[in-house]
Design a protein around this motif. Structure first.
Motif, PDB file in Angstrom:
ATOM      1  N   PRO A  15     -10.492  -1.061  -2.137  1.00 42.17           N
ATOM      2  CA  PRO A  15      -9.676  -2.066  -1.448  1.00 42.17           C
ATOM      3  C   PRO A  15      -9.404  -3.259  -2.358  1.00 42.17           C
ATOM      4  O   PRO A  15     -10.150  -3.516  -3.305  1.00 42.17           O
ATOM      5  N   GLU A  16      -8.363  -3.971  -2.043  1.00 46.20           N
ATOM      6  CA  GLU A  16      -7.996  -5.149  -2.835  1.00 46.20           C
ATOM      7  C   GLU A  16      -9.127  -6.165  -2.922  1.00 46.20           C
ATOM      8  O   GLU A  16      -9.276  -6.870  -3.927  1.00 46.20           O
ATOM      9  N   GLN A  70      -4.688  -9.047   3.731  1.00 46.79           N
ATOM     10  CA  GLN A  70      -3.673  -9.862   3.066  1.00 46.79           C
ATOM     11  C   GLN A  70      -3.027 -10.839   4.041  1.00 46.79           C
ATOM     12  O   GLN A  70      -2.821 -12.011   3.741  1.00 46.79           O
ATOM     13  N   GLU A 115      -3.426   4.479  -2.100  1.00 46.86           N
ATOM     14  CA  GLU A 115      -4.366   5.205  -1.242  1.00 46.86           C
ATOM     15  C   GLU A 115      -3.830   6.621  -1.029  1.00 46.86           C
ATOM     16  O   GLU A 115      -3.398   6.997   0.068  1.00 46.86           O
ATOM     17  N   ASP A 153      -6.760  -3.242   5.189  1.00 46.54           N
ATOM     18  CA  ASP A 153      -6.233  -3.775   3.930  1.00 46.54           C
ATOM     19  C   ASP A 153      -4.990  -4.624   4.169  1.00 46.54           C
ATOM     20  O   ASP A 153      -4.796  -5.660   3.519  1.00 46.54           O
ATOM     21  N   TYR A 165      -8.738   2.142   7.340  1.00 49.48           N
ATOM     22  CA  TYR A 165      -8.850   1.425   6.068  1.00 49.48           C
ATOM     23  C   TYR A 165      -7.527   0.735   5.718  1.00 49.48           C
ATOM     24  O   TYR A 165      -7.508  -0.422   5.288  1.00 49.48           O
ATOM     25  N   VAL A 201       0.852  -1.191   0.000  1.00 52.04           N
ATOM     26  CA  VAL A 201       0.000   0.000   0.000  1.00 52.04           C
ATOM     27  C   VAL A 201       0.883   1.234   0.000  1.00 52.04           C
ATOM     28  O   VAL A 201       1.786   1.357   0.839  1.00 52.04           O
ATOM     29  N   GLU A 206      -1.903  -1.056  -3.813  1.00 47.66           N
ATOM     30  CA  GLU A 206      -2.966  -0.099  -3.541  1.00 47.66           C
ATOM     31  C   GLU A 206      -2.371   1.303  -3.474  1.00 47.66           C
ATOM     32  O   GLU A 206      -1.386   1.530  -2.763  1.00 47.66           O
TER      33      GLU A 206
END
Length: 435
Positions: free
Chosen positions: A357-358, A260, A333, A256, A252, A242, A331
């Motif tokens: 999100p993923e 994972q 962000e 995320d 968030y 990320v 990601e």
């Protein structure tokens, strides 16, 4: 505890360690076991499948139980909720719509010099889909692997997946397989399942291409059978990276990272940020969200060993580190994700903005979630329709067109010491067809 690093050199060292987190010693040791399994299944067929299923999965099967019956398939629909069935069908539509846009088109080009060139795409005859079991069930993996094969118009799609308690397969997996167009399902997993697909047994047919992720034994088996069959890729442990700036929501971002890490004890969850305060907030938030996490033990292990926060001085530096790592999932962000996208060269799938999100890509956005891992995004791409197709070149020359290039072909053939190559052109262009 999720570590925070601020020194670029230390960050590079840690990212390399995480990328190479599968031990070579472990691979060498397990590869010997996999070779034995492959060899035995190739020789003994179903007998070996049943033996290894009992040895490795502690499940006893008869040959007749290998294939999932129609009764069990029908019953699966009664065992999933309407909400889940609707979700599976929505994902199926989304994934199919996306992949239909990616079907390679055959083409033919007619040149002015009476030369016709082209490329013809055709599907493989049979595809084998591997769907892992173990820690969780994965109907999404079924959809992501089977739907591209269906879109490619593969005539026969078969699936293998490990049996669970009571010889059962998760009903959501069975429903997803039927919705995605799988014709045959077999309850067998591990390296023995890959061997069955690659070589065929008395019950399981030999396929042309094997796709789908699995544990280290499955991955090694796919590596070793490549050549006898095609494969999609050699999937390693999953990972997310990320990139976040001051505008990112730490709640968030933490979710995320944990999304994972909950996959596997060796999954990697990495944050690279320009904001020190965000780094500290995410560190605390990950700890908080782990308190009542249903998969806390394995998730904590992944975070402790392969979780990382890196604080950098700029988004350009973040992009550079990301490119060196070449993450499976990336990601962005940040406030302006499309601006930074120009600097991203290597990533399996890229999720842009704070509302993406993923998990959106994992389940139903449409693009495939079977992605290159462990740095392979430097040269590899997601599974797609092309995985289940091959192409043939089309070439046609008129006699006059052949005559124009006859001298060049003969010169090249003679330079390579291949006189019959030269003769095959000379005899046609000089009109000498005498015996």
């Amino acid at each position: 505890m999720l570590r925070i690093i601020t020194q670029p050199a230390e960050a590079q060292t840690e990212l390399r360690r995480i990328c190479d987190r599968t031990s070579q010693d472990e691979i060498v040791h397990k590869e010997a076991t996999v070779r034995e399994v492959l060899h035995t299944v190739k020789r003994q067929g179903d007998k070996a499948l049943l033996h290894y299923t009992e040895e490795f999965d502690q499940v006893s099967l008869s040959p007749e139980q290998l294939r999932v019956s129609g009764t069990e398939l029908d019953a699966a629909y009664q065992q999933v909720s309407k909400e889940l069935l609707d979700a599976i069908r929505l994902a199926t539509r989304q994934i199919e719509t996306f992949h239909r846009q990616r079907v390679p088109k055959s083409w033919v080009q007619f040149g002015d010099d009476e030369v016709v060139l082209g490329k013809r795409y055709t599907p493989v005859d049979m595809a084998g889909i591997y769907v892992p079991g173990g820690r969780a069930s994965y109907p999404s993996t079924v959809l992501m692997n089977a739907i591209p094969a269906k879109v490619a118009k593969v005539p026969q799609i078969v699936m293998v997946t490990p049996p669970g308690a009571g010889n059962k397969i998760n009903p959501a997996v069975l429903v997803a397989a039927q919705e995605a167009g799988v014709q045959e399902i077999y309850r067998v997993g591990g390296a023995q399942a890959i061997a069955a697909l690659a070589y065929g047994t008395q019950t399981i047919p030999k396929v042309d291409v094997i796709t789908g992720p699995g544990n280290i034994y499955v991955t090694l088996a796919k590596k070793l059978v490549y050549g006898a069959v095609g494969i999609d890729s050699l999937a390693g442990p999953s990972e997310v990276l990320v990139i976040a700036d001051h505008a990112a929501n730490p709640v968030y971002v933490a979710a995320d990272l944990l999304a994972q890490a909950e996959h596997d004890p060796i999954a990697a969850a990495i944050l690279i940020t320009t904001d020190t305060q965000l780094a500290q907030q995410v560190q605390a938030e990950v700890k908080r969200q782990l308190i009542d996490h249903p998969r806390r033990l394995l998730t904590e292990k992944a975070i402790a060993n392969y979780g990382l926060i890196v604080v950098v001085d700029s988004l350009e530096t973040a992009a550079q580190l990301s490119n060196e790592f070449a993450p499976e999932h990336l990601e962005l962000e940040i406030t302006e994700p499309w601006d930074l996208l120009e600097k991203i060269r290597h990533a399996g799938a890229i999720f842009l903005g704070n509302s993406t999100p993923e998990a959106v890509g994992d389940y139903l956005a449409g693009p495939n979630h079977t992605l290159p891992t462990s740095g392979a995004a430097r040269y590899a791409s997601a599974l797609g329709v092309e995985t289940f197709m091959k192409h043939s070149s089309l070439i046609q020359y008129s006699s006059s067109a052949l005559n124009k290039v006859s001298g060049a072909i003969q010169a090249l053939a003679q330079a390579e010491g291949l006189p019959s190559h030269a003769d095959s052109v000379r005899l046609r262009t000089q009109g000498n067809l005498e015996d």
